[in-house]
Enzyme design. Structure first.
Site, PDB file in Angstrom:
ATOM      1  N   ARG A 109       0.817  -1.216   0.000  1.00  0.00           N
ATOM      2  CA  ARG A 109       0.000   0.000   0.000  1.00  0.00           C
ATOM      3  C   ARG A 109       0.855   1.273   0.000  1.00  0.00           C
ATOM      4  O   ARG A 109       0.351   2.359   0.297  1.00  0.00           O
ATOM      5  CB  ARG A 109      -0.994   0.020   1.161  1.00  0.00           C
ATOM      6  CG  ARG A 109      -2.054  -1.074   1.094  1.00  0.00           C
ATOM      7  CD  ARG A 109      -3.222  -0.763   2.017  1.00  0.00           C
ATOM      8  NE  ARG A 109      -4.248  -1.799   1.937  1.00  0.00           N
ATOM      9  CZ  ARG A 109      -4.335  -2.824   2.779  1.00  0.00           C
ATOM     10  NH1 ARG A 109      -3.470  -2.923   3.773  1.00  0.00           N
ATOM     11  NH2 ARG A 109      -5.293  -3.707   2.646  1.00  0.00           N
ATOM     12  N   LYS A 131       2.860  11.833 -11.200  1.00  0.00           N
ATOM     13  CA  LYS A 131       2.185  10.843 -12.038  1.00  0.00           C
ATOM     14  C   LYS A 131       3.047   9.582 -12.118  1.00  0.00           C
ATOM     15  O   LYS A 131       4.236   9.650 -12.400  1.00  0.00           O
ATOM     16  CB  LYS A 131       1.951  11.384 -13.444  1.00  0.00           C
ATOM     17  CG  LYS A 131       0.803  12.367 -13.548  1.00  0.00           C
ATOM     18  CD  LYS A 131       0.555  12.744 -15.009  1.00  0.00           C
ATOM     19  CE  LYS A 131      -0.649  13.659 -15.146  1.00  0.00           C
ATOM     20  NZ  LYS A 131      -0.910  14.021 -16.561  1.00  0.00           N
ATOM     21  N   GLU A 173       9.394  18.528 -24.561  1.00  0.00           N
ATOM     22  CA  GLU A 173       8.615  18.928 -23.383  1.00  0.00           C
ATOM     23  C   GLU A 173       9.021  20.322 -22.928  1.00  0.00           C
ATOM     24  O   GLU A 173       8.182  21.097 -22.452  1.00  0.00           O
ATOM     25  CB  GLU A 173       8.799  17.917 -22.251  1.00  0.00           C
ATOM     26  CG  GLU A 173       8.212  16.538 -22.526  1.00  0.00           C
ATOM     27  CD  GLU A 173       6.695  16.499 -22.409  1.00  0.00           C
ATOM     28  OE1 GLU A 173       6.082  17.532 -22.066  1.00  0.00           O
ATOM     29  OE2 GLU A 173       6.111  15.427 -22.666  1.00  0.00           O
ATOM     30  N   LYS A 213       6.575  23.540 -14.573  1.00  0.00           N
ATOM     31  CA  LYS A 213       5.735  22.385 -14.239  1.00  0.00           C
ATOM     32  C   LYS A 213       5.408  22.366 -12.751  1.00  0.00           C
ATOM     33  O   LYS A 213       4.259  22.094 -12.368  1.00  0.00           O
ATOM     34  CB  LYS A 213       6.428  21.087 -14.646  1.00  0.00           C
ATOM     35  CG  LYS A 213       5.571  19.863 -14.348  1.00  0.00           C
ATOM     36  CD  LYS A 213       6.021  18.607 -15.046  1.00  0.00           C
ATOM     37  CE  LYS A 213       5.003  17.496 -14.814  1.00  0.00           C
ATOM     38  NZ  LYS A 213       5.346  16.237 -15.501  1.00  0.00           N
ATOM     39  N   GLU A 223      -4.962  17.232 -11.716  1.00  0.00           N
ATOM     40  CA  GLU A 223      -5.368  17.507 -13.097  1.00  0.00           C
ATOM     41  C   GLU A 223      -6.871  17.677 -13.276  1.00  0.00           C
ATOM     42  O   GLU A 223      -7.488  17.088 -14.166  1.00  0.00           O
ATOM     43  CB  GLU A 223      -4.847  16.392 -14.025  1.00  0.00           C
ATOM     44  CG  GLU A 223      -4.754  16.818 -15.483  1.00  0.00           C
ATOM     45  CD  GLU A 223      -4.076  15.766 -16.341  1.00  0.00           C
ATOM     46  OE1 GLU A 223      -3.043  16.110 -16.942  1.00  0.00           O
ATOM     47  OE2 GLU A 223      -4.553  14.623 -16.414  1.00  0.00           O
ATOM     48  N   ASN A 231      -0.788  19.299 -20.977  1.00  0.00           N
ATOM     49  CA  ASN A 231      -1.167  18.344 -22.020  1.00  0.00           C
ATOM     50  C   ASN A 231      -1.108  18.943 -23.424  1.00  0.00           C
ATOM     51  O   ASN A 231      -1.460  18.266 -24.399  1.00  0.00           O
ATOM     52  CB  ASN A 231      -2.568  17.795 -21.747  1.00  0.00           C
ATOM     53  CG  ASN A 231      -2.596  16.882 -20.539  1.00  0.00           C
ATOM     54  OD1 ASN A 231      -1.777  15.981 -20.415  1.00  0.00           O
ATOM     55  ND2 ASN A 231      -3.520  17.129 -19.627  1.00  0.00           N
ATOM     56  N   HIS A 234      -0.208  16.770 -26.384  1.00  0.00           N
ATOM     57  CA  HIS A 234      -0.248  15.383 -25.946  1.00  0.00           C
ATOM     58  C   HIS A 234      -1.475  14.603 -26.413  1.00  0.00           C
ATOM     59  O   HIS A 234      -1.421  13.375 -26.492  1.00  0.00           O
ATOM     60  CB  HIS A 234      -0.147  15.310 -24.420  1.00  0.00           C
ATOM     61  CG  HIS A 234       1.245  15.514 -23.915  1.00  0.00           C
ATOM     62  ND1 HIS A 234       1.936  16.684 -24.112  1.00  0.00           N
ATOM     63  CD2 HIS A 234       2.076  14.690 -23.228  1.00  0.00           C
ATOM     64  CE1 HIS A 234       3.133  16.572 -23.557  1.00  0.00           C
ATOM     65  NE2 HIS A 234       3.240  15.379 -23.023  1.00  0.00           N
ATOM     66  N   HIS A 238       0.061  11.541 -28.001  1.00  0.00           N
ATOM     67  CA  HIS A 238      -0.128  10.177 -27.515  1.00  0.00           C
ATOM     68  C   HIS A 238      -0.741   9.283 -28.591  1.00  0.00           C
ATOM     69  O   HIS A 238      -0.454   8.077 -28.640  1.00  0.00           O
ATOM     70  CB  HIS A 238      -1.005  10.178 -26.264  1.00  0.00           C
ATOM     71  CG  HIS A 238      -0.268  10.516 -25.010  1.00  0.00           C
ATOM     72  ND1 HIS A 238      -0.901  11.018 -23.895  1.00  0.00           N
ATOM     73  CD2 HIS A 238       1.049  10.448 -24.689  1.00  0.00           C
ATOM     74  CE1 HIS A 238      -0.002  11.229 -22.936  1.00  0.00           C
ATOM     75  NE2 HIS A 238       1.189  10.900 -23.403  1.00  0.00           N
ATOM     76  N   HIS A 252       8.975   9.255 -26.878  1.00  0.00           N
ATOM     77  CA  HIS A 252       7.836  10.053 -26.426  1.00  0.00           C
ATOM     78  C   HIS A 252       7.944  11.504 -26.873  1.00  0.00           C
ATOM     79  O   HIS A 252       6.968  12.096 -27.358  1.00  0.00           O
ATOM     80  CB  HIS A 252       7.737   9.989 -24.901  1.00  0.00           C
ATOM     81  CG  HIS A 252       6.712  10.905 -24.317  1.00  0.00           C
ATOM     82  ND1 HIS A 252       5.355  10.680 -24.419  1.00  0.00           N
ATOM     83  CD2 HIS A 252       6.836  12.082 -23.636  1.00  0.00           C
ATOM     84  CE1 HIS A 252       4.692  11.648 -23.820  1.00  0.00           C
ATOM     85  NE2 HIS A 252       5.566  12.520 -23.340  1.00  0.00           N
TER      86      HIS A 252
END
Length: 349
Positions: A109, A131, A173, A213, A223, A231, A234, A238, A252
């Site tokens: 956990r 994230k 980025e 950021k 978010e 985003n 993105h 993506h 990426h």
């Protein structure tokens, strides 16, 4: 979620020692992939703070950001007697920090973890912001949780081990951060000699990029609002990346660069973004990133992939667009015809 501690390191040994000391633990683990095991682990393995660290190795590249790799990390932690009081250091690029963060966040956990990103992409994007996750069912970052690392240590010394292609992947980025921030930042990014980088200047630019950021994720950690600014590029990016996974994978940041071309076109058409700024950015991308070849026959699949984007509400495809540099317009939608026009522009630019 509290503001994440980010250290811009000038002494990696001291920074890592301090970060580990701040996390009382019974056992220490270090997660690397096959590449960072060879190139980056030797840099830190001799530090006193790392001498007791047990090594866990996963396959390199985004193709290994999978449930199988995640299960392997869980199994290694379990078999080596990790407890809720153990600590993991994720040493690697975005794949390692994403997957390692998810493994740490879910084992028992949740155990504490530290990110030490070793690529430009992971420094300015993946390792900061909480994230974590893995790819699943052919979709990017489909499974994951928000959970900050106890500390993120940025040391641009690692960038000297990287090839130009991977530097460019992270730089996309940074371009995004410039676009959502201000003209001075974007101008410096577009003028920077990325092929013969001045690493002292790049270190400062990385710090500026991370600050953008950090400011946004602190305001909106999960978010629901302004974090969607991150985003930009993105939704389409993506989709490009997922399509490439079905063919020949691309980095990426290259997918994000291609996504920026598509979405800056939508910015011009839908929210009045200046065409000269769009052309300036698109020309930089064209010069340095080339192009992923697509045809009109790929449009339905790309649009289908955009429909899977996590930001979508209902049947609409959700974009982050700009009215100007720094003028962020979240929760914008586009029709399939508008998206096809933007893909036409991408193919023709």
């Amino acid at each position: 979620m509290e503001r994440q501690k980010v250290v811009i390191s000038t002494n990696l040994q001291k920074a890592l020692t301090d970060a580990i000391s701040a996390c009382p633990h019974d056992k220490l683990f270090v997660l690397v992939d096959e590449t960072t095991e060879q190139l980056c682990l030797p840099v830190v393995a001799g530090f006193d703070c790392m001498k007791q660290a047990q090594r866990i190795v996963i396959g390199a590249t985004d193709s290994n950001k999978t449930l199988d790799s995640l299960s392997h990390v869980w199994q290694e932690l379990q078999q080596r007697g990790a407890t809720r009081h153990s600590l993991m250091v994720n040493l690697g690029g975005g794949m390692v920090t994403d997957l390692g963060g998810f493994a740490a966040s879910t084992f028992k956990r949740g155990i504490a973890y530290i990110n030490v990103p070793t690529t430009l992409l992971s420094m300015v994007d993946a390792s900061v912001g909480g994230k974590t996750g893995i790819n699943f069912g052919g979709l990017k970052n489909e499974i994951g949780v928000f959970n900050n690392a106890n500390c993120v240590i940025l040391d641009t010394t690692f960038l000297k081990t990287m090839d130009e292609e991977n530097i460019l992947s992270g730089y996309a980025e940074m371009l995004k951060h410039g676009l959502i921030s201000h003209e001075k930042m974007l101008g410096e990014l577009l003028a920077f000699d990325i092929e013969q980088p001045d690493f002292a200047q790049l270190k400062r630019m990385v710090a500026d990029s991370v600050a953008v950021k950090q400011r946004i994720v602190t305001e909106d950690p999960t978010e629901h609002g302004i974090r969607k600014a991150l985003n930009l590029g993105h939704t389409a990016g993506h989709a490009f990346e997922s399509l490439a996974l079905e063919r020949k994978p691309i980095l990426h940041g290259y997918a994000v660069a291609y996504g920026l071309v598509v979405e800056l076109y939508l910015c011009c058409v839908k929210t009045g973004f200046p065409q000269d700024k769009m052309r300036q950015t698109v020309n930089f991308i064209k010069e340095h990133y080339g192009k992923m070849t697509i045809t009109c026959d790929d449009y339905p699949r790309l649009i289908e992939l955009m429909h899977h984007d996590k930001k979508n509400v209902g049947s609409d495809i959700n974009f982050t667009l700009l009215g100007h540099i720094g003028d962020i317009r979240i929760n914008q939608t586009a029709t399939e015809e508008e998206i096809k026009e933007a893909l036409d522009f991408y193919r023709e630019y």
